[in-house]
Design a protein around this motif. Sequence first.
Motif, PDB file in Angstrom:
ATOM      1  N   CYS A 233      42.104  29.562  22.944  1.00 51.88           N
ATOM      2  CA  CYS A 233      42.423  30.522  21.867  1.00 51.88           C
ATOM      3  C   CYS A 233      43.759  30.128  21.250  1.00 51.88           C
ATOM      4  CB  CYS A 233      42.547  31.897  22.441  1.00 51.88           C
ATOM      5  SG  CYS A 233      41.465  33.038  21.755  1.00 51.88           S
ATOM      6  N   ALA A 234      43.850  30.249  19.949  1.00 49.34           N
ATOM      7  CA  ALA A 234      45.103  29.919  19.277  1.00 49.34           C
ATOM      8  C   ALA A 234      46.166  30.980  19.501  1.00 49.34           C
ATOM      9  CB  ALA A 234      44.852  29.735  17.775  1.00 49.34           C
ATOM     10  N   TYR A 235      45.735  32.241  19.605  1.00 47.36           N
ATOM     11  CA  TYR A 235      46.677  33.341  19.786  1.00 47.36           C
ATOM     12  C   TYR A 235      46.249  34.175  20.998  1.00 47.36           C
ATOM     13  CZ  TYR A 235      47.826  31.982  15.023  1.00 47.36           C
ATOM     14  OH  TYR A 235      48.167  31.266  13.909  1.00 47.36           O
ATOM     15  N   PRO A 236      46.544  33.703  22.191  1.00 45.17           N
ATOM     16  CA  PRO A 236      46.132  34.456  23.392  1.00 45.17           C
ATOM     17  C   PRO A 236      46.976  35.711  23.582  1.00 45.17           C
ATOM     18  CG  PRO A 236      47.477  32.580  24.018  1.00 45.17           C
ATOM     19  CD  PRO A 236      47.261  32.467  22.532  1.00 45.17           C
ATOM     20  N   ASN A 237      46.363  36.754  24.132  1.00 45.30           N
ATOM     21  CA  ASN A 237      47.076  37.970  24.468  1.00 45.30           C
ATOM     22  C   ASN A 237      46.742  38.355  25.904  1.00 45.30           C
ATOM     23  OD1 ASN A 237      44.527  39.372  24.407  1.00 45.30           O
ATOM     24  ND2 ASN A 237      44.735  39.466  22.170  1.00 45.30           N
ATOM     25  N   ASP A 238      47.394  39.412  26.382  1.00 44.39           N
ATOM     26  CA  ASP A 238      47.224  39.801  27.782  1.00 44.39           C
ATOM     27  C   ASP A 238      45.800  40.243  28.081  1.00 44.39           C
ATOM     28  OD1 ASP A 238      49.792  39.183  28.399  1.00 44.39           O
ATOM     29  OD2 ASP A 238      50.567  41.225  28.254  1.00 44.39           O
ATOM     30  N   ARG A 239      45.182  40.996  27.177  1.00 40.44           N
ATOM     31  CA  ARG A 239      43.818  41.474  27.426  1.00 40.44           C
ATOM     32  C   ARG A 239      42.855  40.295  27.552  1.00 40.44           C
ATOM     33  NH1 ARG A 239      41.188  46.176  26.909  1.00 40.44           N
ATOM     34  NH2 ARG A 239      43.037  47.170  26.025  1.00 40.44           N
ATOM     35  N   LEU A 240      42.969  39.349  26.651  1.00 39.91           N
ATOM     36  CA  LEU A 240      42.102  38.170  26.709  1.00 39.91           C
ATOM     37  C   LEU A 240      42.390  37.353  27.962  1.00 39.91           C
ATOM     38  CD1 LEU A 240      40.004  36.341  25.362  1.00 39.91           C
ATOM     39  CD2 LEU A 240      41.890  35.227  24.141  1.00 39.91           C
ATOM     40  N   ALA A 241      43.662  37.231  28.307  1.00 35.61           N
ATOM     41  CA  ALA A 241      44.027  36.449  29.484  1.00 35.61           C
ATOM     42  C   ALA A 241      43.455  37.059  30.756  1.00 35.61           C
ATOM     43  CB  ALA A 241      45.546  36.333  29.584  1.00 35.61           C
ATOM     44  N   ILE A 242      43.579  38.376  30.911  1.00 34.54           N
ATOM     45  CA  ILE A 242      43.068  39.033  32.114  1.00 34.54           C
ATOM     46  C   ILE A 242      41.554  38.980  32.160  1.00 34.54           C
ATOM     47  CG2 ILE A 242      42.924  41.230  33.326  1.00 34.54           C
ATOM     48  CD1 ILE A 242      45.604  39.815  33.594  1.00 34.54           C
ATOM     49  N   ASP A 243      40.878  39.175  31.009  1.00 33.97           N
ATOM     50  CA  ASP A 243      39.423  39.121  30.976  1.00 33.97           C
ATOM     51  C   ASP A 243      38.911  37.748  31.391  1.00 33.97           C
ATOM     52  OD1 ASP A 243      39.330  41.729  30.218  1.00 33.97           O
ATOM     53  OD2 ASP A 243      39.036  41.327  28.082  1.00 33.97           O
ATOM     54  N   GLN A 244      39.526  36.703  30.858  1.00 34.60           N
ATOM     55  CA  GLN A 244      39.080  35.362  31.202  1.00 34.60           C
ATOM     56  C   GLN A 244      39.398  35.029  32.655  1.00 34.60           C
ATOM     57  OE1 GLN A 244      40.367  32.292  28.569  1.00 34.60           O
ATOM     58  NE2 GLN A 244      39.340  33.154  26.767  1.00 34.60           N
ATOM     59  N   LEU A 245      40.527  35.503  33.126  1.00 34.08           N
ATOM     60  CA  LEU A 245      40.907  35.209  34.502  1.00 34.08           C
ATOM     61  C   LEU A 245      39.958  35.886  35.478  1.00 34.08           C
ATOM     62  CD1 LEU A 245      43.071  33.793  36.228  1.00 34.08           C
ATOM     63  CD2 LEU A 245      44.322  35.943  36.261  1.00 34.08           C
ATOM     64  N   LEU A 246      39.659  37.165  35.257  1.00 30.29           N
ATOM     65  CA  LEU A 246      38.750  37.876  36.153  1.00 30.29           C
ATOM     66  C   LEU A 246      37.342  37.318  36.076  1.00 30.29           C
ATOM     67  CD1 LEU A 246      39.936  41.574  35.692  1.00 30.29           C
ATOM     68  CD2 LEU A 246      40.544  39.957  37.491  1.00 30.29           C
ATOM     69  N   GLU A 247      36.898  36.950  34.878  1.00 31.67           N
ATOM     70  CA  GLU A 247      35.573  36.358  34.743  1.00 31.67           C
ATOM     71  C   GLU A 247      35.494  35.013  35.447  1.00 31.67           C
ATOM     72  OE1 GLU A 247      31.615  36.066  33.628  1.00 31.67           O
ATOM     73  OE2 GLU A 247      33.005  37.752  33.578  1.00 31.67           O
ATOM     74  N   ARG A 248      36.568  34.253  35.352  1.00 30.56           N
ATOM     75  CA  ARG A 248      36.612  32.939  36.013  1.00 30.56           C
ATOM     76  C   ARG A 248      36.546  33.106  37.526  1.00 30.56           C
ATOM     77  NH1 ARG A 248      39.237  27.888  34.297  1.00 30.56           N
ATOM     78  NH2 ARG A 248      39.980  26.699  36.089  1.00 30.56           N
ATOM     79  N   TRP A 249      37.305  34.047  38.052  1.00 26.10           N
ATOM     80  CA  TRP A 249      37.336  34.249  39.493  1.00 26.10           C
ATOM     81  C   TRP A 249      36.067  34.957  39.992  1.00 26.10           C
ATOM     82  CZ3 TRP A 249      43.124  36.056  39.907  1.00 26.10           C
ATOM     83  CH2 TRP A 249      43.937  34.912  39.851  1.00 26.10           C
ATOM     84  N   LYS A 250      35.460  35.759  39.140  1.00 25.32           N
ATOM     85  CA  LYS A 250      34.246  36.464  39.560  1.00 25.32           C
ATOM     86  C   LYS A 250      33.073  35.507  39.713  1.00 25.32           C
ATOM     87  CE  LYS A 250      31.085  40.143  38.138  1.00 25.32           C
ATOM     88  NZ  LYS A 250      30.764  41.139  37.089  1.00 25.32           N
ATOM     89  N   LEU A 251      32.994  34.531  38.811  1.00 20.19           N
ATOM     90  CA  LEU A 251      31.864  33.610  38.852  1.00 20.19           C
ATOM     91  C   LEU A 251      32.012  32.565  39.942  1.00 20.19           C
ATOM     92  CD1 LEU A 251      31.229  33.019  35.042  1.00 20.19           C
ATOM     93  CD2 LEU A 251      29.980  34.502  36.609  1.00 20.19           C
ATOM     94  N   GLY A 252      33.177  31.927  40.009  1.00 20.33           N
ATOM     95  CA  GLY A 252      33.327  30.843  40.958  1.00 20.33           C
ATOM     96  C   GLY A 252      34.536  30.962  41.838  1.00 20.33           C
ATOM     97  N   LEU A 253      35.229  32.099  41.765  1.00 18.78           N
ATOM     98  CA  LEU A 253      36.469  32.298  42.515  1.00 18.78           C
ATOM     99  C   LEU A 253      37.460  31.183  42.236  1.00 18.78           C
ATOM    100  CD1 LEU A 253      35.129  33.521  45.957  1.00 18.78           C
ATOM    101  CD2 LEU A 253      36.088  34.859  44.105  1.00 18.78           C
ATOM    102  N   GLY A 254      37.445  30.686  40.986  1.00 17.98           N
ATOM    103  CA  GLY A 254      38.374  29.632  40.626  1.00 17.98           C
ATOM    104  C   GLY A 254      37.791  28.268  40.918  1.00 17.98           C
ATOM    105  N   THR A 255      38.268  27.315  40.193  1.00 18.28           N
ATOM    106  CA  THR A 255      37.778  25.949  40.383  1.00 18.28           C
ATOM    107  C   THR A 255      38.672  25.137  41.292  1.00 18.28           C
ATOM    108  OG1 THR A 255      38.963  25.248  38.388  1.00 18.28           O
ATOM    109  CG2 THR A 255      36.675  25.963  38.125  1.00 18.28           C
ATOM    110  N   THR A 256      39.816  25.672  41.668  1.00 22.31           N
ATOM    111  CA  THR A 256      40.723  24.953  42.555  1.00 22.31           C
ATOM    112  C   THR A 256      41.110  25.859  43.708  1.00 22.31           C
ATOM    113  OG1 THR A 256      42.739  25.669  41.412  1.00 22.31           O
ATOM    114  CG2 THR A 256      41.641  23.692  40.565  1.00 22.31           C
ATOM    115  N   ARG A 257      41.622  25.273  44.767  1.00 22.25           N
ATOM    116  CA  ARG A 257      42.055  26.058  45.917  1.00 22.25           C
ATOM    117  C   ARG A 257      43.236  26.954  45.553  1.00 22.25           C
ATOM    118  NH1 ARG A 257      40.448  24.609  51.120  1.00 22.25           N
ATOM    119  NH2 ARG A 257      39.003  22.858  51.213  1.00 22.25           N
TER     120      ARG A 257
END
Length: 325
Positions: A233-257
């Motif tokens: 995203c060109a203009y990230p905000n906190d809501r977008l950041a938290i949504d993407q972070l939770l979605e990332r961790w919910k699906l694969g619990l992150g791609t790195t340790r």
Amino acid sequence: MPETIVVDHGKIYVSAHLTSVCARMGISIQPARLRTGRDKGPVERFFRTLRQDLLEKLPGYKGPDISKRGVDPEGQAFYYVDELADKIRQWIAADYHLRPHDGLVEPSLPKYRMSPAQMFEHGMARAGYIEVPRDPYLALEFLRTEWRTMQHYGVEALGCRYTGEGLYKPDRISPYENGLWPIQVNPDDITHAYFRDLDRKWHILTWEHAAGLDMPVSLDARRFGRKLAAETCAYPNDRLAIDQLLERWKLGLGTTRQERRMALRMALEQPTFPTEHEDPFEPPKALEPLRGELEGDDDEADFEVPADGVEVDEVAFYADALEDL
């Protein structure tokens, strides 16, 4: 409150945070003299007893120098910090408190040496038990203080906007010398901040993006989420950041340790301070929304939450802790 605390010259003890907390609570700080152990003799003596009676007998003990350790202490078993703290508590309760101490003397029996547990029982029998209720918000005094201005939308701290009842209007003049208002923040859980008004009543402030979150969010996680959002995203905000972070961790619990450990810490984090939905006199309920996913994720066989009593290979677990950096 104690009147005075004696500290050595470690960075944490002479930090601005500790001195400001002691100043607010009316506690004076007395620094110990350099290289003068007798200034804090009781503490140093306890450390020596702890080392000689417990730590030296544990596997992996290194000692104060190379002459006091085994051939290969790194290759022996070792403990996590919480496991070591639990062993120390058990040793204090089952050994240290039951051992006679030369400094514990009853004047009517000058030759009789009592253990700390016996002295406690003796004092209870003579003086009785007085229950003094603790301030449920005492822990808030020890949080980091951010000096901020009051705005029409609330107050901003740690880069987050907070709002809640108890905040003064922007035209209210601060009685403090800097003209600002103190806001207590917790970097381990930015979903809430805390403000104490001039009547010394605490108010809980809520982060504008905390709605719908059933788990704490640390300042590090927020920054990491914004970094991820900036990649797409060109203009990230906190809501977008938290949504993407939770979605990332919910699906694969992150791609790195590194991400998995961060997600696990957030999932198992318990609220330390009372919120508006909790009784401050009741113990906080554990928030474990991700534990079930961690235990049941068959695709992530290399990252498992060990059950109590199950041994894991700690060396392999932390082998790639820094490779993502």
